[in-house]
Design an enzyme around this catalytic site. Structure first.
Site, PDB file in Angstrom:
ATOM      1  N   TRP A  99     -39.759 -23.368 -10.569  1.00 27.22           N
ATOM      2  CA  TRP A  99     -39.729 -21.922 -10.341  1.00 27.22           C
ATOM      3  C   TRP A  99     -38.822 -21.585  -9.160  1.00 27.22           C
ATOM      4  CZ3 TRP A  99     -41.274 -17.723 -12.932  1.00 27.22           C
ATOM      5  CH2 TRP A  99     -41.296 -16.499 -12.249  1.00 27.22           C
ATOM      6  N   ASP A 205     -20.892 -20.365 -19.639  1.00 30.56           N
ATOM      7  CA  ASP A 205     -21.429 -19.072 -20.080  1.00 30.56           C
ATOM      8  C   ASP A 205     -21.775 -18.237 -18.855  1.00 30.56           C
ATOM      9  OD1 ASP A 205     -22.298 -17.093 -21.807  1.00 30.56           O
ATOM     10  OD2 ASP A 205     -24.225 -18.029 -22.254  1.00 30.56           O
TER      11      ASP A 205
END
Length: 301
Positions: A99, A205
Site C-alpha cells: 500500500w 504506458d
C-alpha cells in the site's frame, strides 16, 4: 466478485494473516481495486478481475519487478509498488501489492521534478547489462489490449512492426483501415534511422493516471506495459491525455537531457496510444488517429 470467504481464505493462505477488512478504491478502469487490512497490522492494495484475466495481472507483476530493479540500478528514489501475492481466489484473479499513501506534498512542483529526475535515473540504470535489442521477453498488455514484444535489433523496425503495425493489423481485422497507414509503416524505419535510441526499460504506458505523488514526499509510477525501447516514448506519452506538470519534464531534462529532435518524435510515438485507444474504445480516437497519420506524412515527407 468471488465469495467473501473464498477471497479471505486465499488472502490468509498467501500472506499468513487473517483479512480484517476489504474496502473499494476508485480510479481503475480495467480491474477492481481494494484496500485490505490484515490482522498482523499490514495494509495491502489488491487488484481483482475475472480468472481469465490472470495473465494481465501476471504481466503487470513482472513489469513492476523489472521497474524496481531498474530503479535500484539507477539509484532512483521512485516508489514502485511491489507484488506480494498473485493467483486465483475461486473465480477471481488477484494481485497483491504494498500500500502506498498517495497525496500532494507541500511543494508539489518540487515533488514532480523529483519524479521526473527519478524516471531519468531509472531509464539510465536499466541500460546496464542490456544486449542491444528492443522488445521484451514476453508479450504483455497495453491497458487491456495486447502488446507484442518480439525482439529486434533496429528501433525503427521494432516501432513500425511491433507497435504501429500490430495496432493497424488489429484495426484491419475489425474492418477499420486508415488512409496512409501502409505508407507510414514503410517510412517509420527511415525516419528513425538517424535517431540513436538506446534500449532502456520503459514504463510503456506513462500517462498521468499511472503516476502519483506520495503524501510523505517523492513519487510513484505503476500500471506498466514494460519493454526495452527508446526512453522518449515515456516522455512523449507523458504529454498525452492531460499530461504531466512542466516541473516533471524539467526534472527529467536536468538529470538526463533528451536528444535533439525529440519534440518532433512525440506525435509519432503517441500515435501508438491513439491507435490502441481506437481499437479498445472506438469513437473519436479513430478520427484522431487518422489525423495524426496525415500530419506525420505531411511533416516527415
Amino acid at each position: 466478485m468471488s465469495s467473501p470467504q473464498a477471497f479471505s481464505d486465499w488472502i490468509e493462505a498467501t500472506t499468513g494473516a487473517r483479512l480484517l477488512s476489504r474496502s473499494a478504491v476508485g480510479g481503475g478502469c480495467i480491474h477492481s481495486a481494494w484496500r485490505l487490512t490484515l490482522a498482523n497490522g499490514q495494509t495491502l492494495f489488491a487488484k481483482t478481475n475475472r480468472a481469465a484475466l490472470l495473465p494481465v495481472l501476471e504481466a503487470e507483476a513482472q513489469g513492476l519487478e523489472a521497474l524496481a530493479q531498474a530503479v535500484e540500478l539507477g539509484g532512483s528514489r521512485l516508489a514502485i509498488p511491489q507484488p506480494s501475492g498473485l493467483g486465483l481466489a475461486g473465480p477471481e484473479a488477484v494481485l497483491l501489492l504494498n500500500w502506498l499513501e498517495l497525496g500532494t506534498p507541500t511543494d508539489s512542483a518540487q515533488a514532480w521534478g523529483a519524479l521526473g529526475a527519478g524516471l531519468a535515473r531509472m531509464h539510465r540504470g536499466s541500460l546496464q547489462g542490456h544486449d542491444g535489442r528492443f522488445g521484451w521477453e514476453r508479450d504483455n498488455f497495453i491497458g487491456s489490449g495486447p502488446q507484442t514484444n518480439r525482439w529486434g535489433e533496429s528501433w525503427g523496425h521494432f516501432f513500425a512492426e511491433e507497435r504501429l503495425g500490430a495496432q493497424l493489423r488489429w484495426a484491419a481485422a475489425s474492418g477499420k483501415t486508415l488512409d496512409g497507414a501502409e505508407e507510414l509503416l514503410e517510412r517509420v524505419p527511415l525516419w528513425l534511422a538517424e535517431h540513436h535510441a538506446e534500449p532502456a526499460l520503459v514504463h510503456g504506458d506513462l500517462w498521468s493516471g499511472n503516476a502519483a505523488l506520495l503524501q510523505a514526499g517523492g513519487g510513484s509510477i505503476f500500471d506498466p506495459a514494460v519493454y526495452r525501447g527508446d526512453r522518449e516514448v515515456d516522455l512523449a506519452m507523458a504529454q498525452l491525455f492531460g499530461g504531466f506538470p512542466r516541473s516533471f519534464f524539467a526534472g527529467y531534462e536536468q538529470e538526463w537531457p533528451l536528444e535533439a529532435g525529440h519534440r518532433r518524435r512525440v506525435e509519432l510515438y503517441n500515435l501508438y496510444h491513439l491507435l490502441n485507444h481506437a481499437n479498445l474504445f472506438g469513437g473519436g480516437y479513430w478520427q484522431q488517429s487518422a489525423a495524426s497519420i496525415t500530419a506525420l506524412l505531411r511533416e516527415w515527407h
